[in-house]
Design a protein around this motif. Structure first.
Motif, mmCIF file in Angstrom:
data_model
loop_
_atom_site.group_PDB
_atom_site.id
_atom_site.type_symbol
_atom_site.label_atom_id
_atom_site.label_comp_id
_atom_site.label_asym_id
_atom_site.label_seq_id
_atom_site.Cartn_x
_atom_site.Cartn_y
_atom_site.Cartn_z
ATOM 1 N N LEU A 163 0.832 -1.207 0.000
ATOM 2 C CA LEU A 163 0.000 0.000 0.000
ATOM 3 C C LEU A 163 0.864 1.253 0.000
ATOM 4 N N MET A 164 1.915 1.246 0.826
ATOM 5 C CA MET A 164 2.790 2.415 0.875
ATOM 6 C C MET A 164 3.486 2.645 -0.464
ATOM 7 N N LEU A 165 3.953 1.584 -1.096
ATOM 8 C CA LEU A 165 4.625 1.721 -2.390
ATOM 9 C C LEU A 165 3.648 2.204 -3.465
ATOM 10 N N VAL A 166 2.402 1.759 -3.386
ATOM 11 C CA VAL A 166 1.381 2.236 -4.337
ATOM 12 C C VAL A 166 1.138 3.729 -4.143
ATOM 13 N N LEU A 167 1.064 4.166 -2.902
ATOM 14 C CA LEU A 167 0.883 5.593 -2.624
ATOM 15 C C LEU A 167 2.042 6.415 -3.186
ATOM 16 N N PHE A 168 3.259 5.925 -2.986
ATOM 17 C CA PHE A 168 4.413 6.619 -3.549
ATOM 18 C C PHE A 168 4.371 6.590 -5.080
ATOM 19 N N GLY A 169 3.893 5.478 -5.640
ATOM 20 C CA GLY A 169 3.767 5.400 -7.091
ATOM 21 C C GLY A 169 2.809 6.450 -7.638
ATOM 22 N N ILE A 170 1.674 6.627 -6.987
ATOM 23 C CA ILE A 170 0.710 7.660 -7.397
ATOM 24 C C ILE A 170 1.343 9.043 -7.259
ATOM 25 N N PHE A 171 2.058 9.237 -6.163
ATOM 26 C CA PHE A 171 2.725 10.517 -5.918
ATOM 27 C C PHE A 171 3.699 10.847 -7.050
ATOM 28 N N LEU A 172 4.547 9.890 -7.411
ATOM 29 C CA LEU A 172 5.532 10.127 -8.468
ATOM 30 C C LEU A 172 4.856 10.300 -9.826
ATOM 31 N N TYR A 173 3.786 9.539 -10.066
ATOM 32 C CA TYR A 173 3.046 9.687 -11.329
ATOM 33 C C TYR A 173 2.510 11.113 -11.474
ATOM 34 N N ARG A 174 1.947 11.659 -10.393
ATOM 35 C CA ARG A 174 1.440 13.026 -10.464
ATOM 36 C C ARG A 174 2.583 13.998 -10.739
ATOM 37 N N GLY A 175 3.741 13.755 -10.145
ATOM 38 C CA GLY A 175 4.884 14.623 -10.398
ATOM 39 C C GLY A 175 5.308 14.601 -11.853
ATOM 40 N N VAL A 176 5.312 13.403 -12.462
ATOM 41 C CA VAL A 176 5.665 13.281 -13.883
ATOM 42 C C VAL A 176 4.635 13.993 -14.749
ATOM 43 N N ARG A 177 3.342 13.841 -14.422
ATOM 44 C CA ARG A 177 2.295 14.511 -15.186
ATOM 45 C C ARG A 177 2.447 16.028 -15.108
ATOM 46 N N ILE A 178 2.784 16.526 -13.945
ATOM 47 C CA ILE A 178 2.986 17.967 -13.785
ATOM 48 C C ILE A 178 4.154 18.441 -14.643
ATOM 49 N N ALA A 179 5.231 17.650 -14.685
ATOM 50 C CA ALA A 179 6.379 18.006 -15.530
ATOM 51 C C ALA A 179 5.971 18.057 -16.999
ATOM 52 N N ILE A 180 5.167 17.107 -17.443
ATOM 53 C CA ILE A 180 4.735 17.045 -18.844
ATOM 54 C C ILE A 180 3.815 18.209 -19.192
ATOM 55 N N GLU A 181 2.930 18.574 -18.262
ATOM 56 C CA GLU A 181 1.924 19.598 -18.535
ATOM 57 C C GLU A 181 2.416 21.025 -18.276
#
Length: 397
Positions: free
Chosen positions: A308-326
């Motif tokens: 669960l913790m790793l999934v939460l971090f995965g979502i966190f990093l995904y949002r960071g990548v999306r912000i970089a792209i946008e």
């Protein structure tokens, strides 16, 4: 910009995930900071622990570590709000000042710093103790983003990349002198993550990174084989290599890794329950509320809690990548990439060292491990991401 419009355009997914990680971390810190000494002072013995669940919870709520971490999280939220409010484009006016302040701050550690655990990394200001190298990570991200954005399209060969290495290398030397090998490696991760994004020839950056890793491995091998000089203390080299065979030094450098493996390996699917982890509770696992907090998490909440913790971090990093792209500009993209690189490296190394696939570098688990300087820096970095997302489209204003 009106407060209502600012609030409306925030990335609530990122905010929500951050909040859940911090709350989860407070629970595990409370559990990790409970040790046998508490029960000895209460006159309880191991046989009576099963009957003390209510008392356990009351004691946990009063834990000094939990209270301080919660205060730091709130302070960090205030810092993040301040970072969000000021348009990130305006920061470019002050990057030179920030770079100089960074050097002065890191230099002050070498003169005025407080020494602990063989390293001089902390400065005392009255009752407060802070670690400048933590704040240096975010400062180097901001200043390097501006440095690279000004050279967009002119990073095509090693000669053009060389000023960037010097730019990061100067504060890096100050950090190595403390010595703080973990933060030095974070700087390198940030550098190559941002360079890979900024360069028109990412394959060149990848090649340089691969050559650097090969060269470092070669230096270590030559030192171990022939005794050649290497810019590391013996204890640092031991910590870097012990993960390859922790059982070769059971009572020494390998002790941390072995106890961590026992904690994680014995957890099962559901774990042993909060405050019931034997390696943590009986203090076999050292520095369990900071560097090895993932071991406590895994032992007490099991495979499901760790996942669960790793999934939460995965979502966190995904949002960071999306912000970089946008992001609407190169500067914003580089800022977001730098923040994501910092968090990714911390997560991979911290989790990896607890299961003996990464060297022990003393890096905390972001937003989760106990530590004021780390928490405030991480929250400020999240403020950077929210700032970029908020201003991703000019039409919003």
């Amino acid at each position: 910009m009106g407060t209502r419009r600012l609030f409306k355009n925030l990335d609530f997914t990122l905010i929500g995930v951050t909040g859940v990680i911090i709350m989860f971390g407070l629970v595990i810190i409370g559990s990790a900071s409970t040790d046998y000494g508490w029960w000895m002072r209460l006159g309880l013995d191991i046989d009576k622990l099963q009957e003390a669940n209510i008392l356990q919870r009351l004691l946990w709520m009063k834990k000094e570590y939990v209270f301080k971490q919660a205060v730091w999280a709130l302070l960090g939220a205030g810092v993040a709000a301040a970072v969000v409010y000021i348009p990130y484009e305006d920061w470019r006016k002050y990057t030179r000042h920030l770079y100089v302040i960074n050097l002065l701050m890191l230099g002050a550690v070498l003169v005025l710093g407080h020494t602990a655990m063989g390293a001089q990394r902390w400065i005392n200001i009255g009752p407060f103790v802070f670690q400048p190298s933590e704040f240096a990570k975010l400062i180097i991200i901001i200043t390097l983003a501006d440095f690279l954005a000004k050279r967009e399209g002119r990073l095509r060969n090693f000669k053009e990349l060389l000023p960037t290495f010097i730019f990061v290398g100067v504060p890096l030397i100050f950090i190595l002198m403390q010595p703080d090998l973990g933060t030095s490696l974070v700087f390198i991760a940030i550098l190559f993550g941002m360079l890979f994004t900024a360069s028109s020839k990412p394959w060149l950056v990848s090649g340089l990174f691969g050559a650097g890793v090969a060269g470092a491995v070669g230096l270590v091998w030559a030192h171990l084989k022939f005794g050649t000089w290497i810019p590391l203390h013996d204890y640092q080299l031991k910590r870097l290599t012990i993960f390859l065979d922790p059982w070769s030094d059971i009572q020494g450098a390998g002790y941390h890794v072995i106890q961590s493996q026992i904690a994680i390996g014995s957890s099962g699917l559901w774990g042993k329950g909060l405050m019931r982890g034997t390696q943590s509770f009986l203090e076999f696992l050292p520095i369990r509320h900071t560097d090895f907090i993932f071991s406590v998490l895994a032992e007490e909440t099991g495979f499901l809690g760790a996942t669960l913790m790793l999934v939460l971090f995965g979502i966190f990093l995904y949002r960071g990548v999306r912000i970089a792209i946008e992001s609407k500009d190169t500067f914003g993209t580089l800022l977001a990439v730098g923040v994501v690189s910092m968090f990714t490296f911390h997560i991979l190394v911290n989790v990896g060292m607890t299961i003996a696939i990464m060297p022990i570098t003393g890096l905390p688990l972001p937003l989760f491990s106990y530590g004021g300087s780390s928490m405030i820096t991480n929250m400020a970095a999240i403020g950077v991401l929210l700032n970029i997302y908020l201003r991703r489209q000019k039409i919003i204003f």
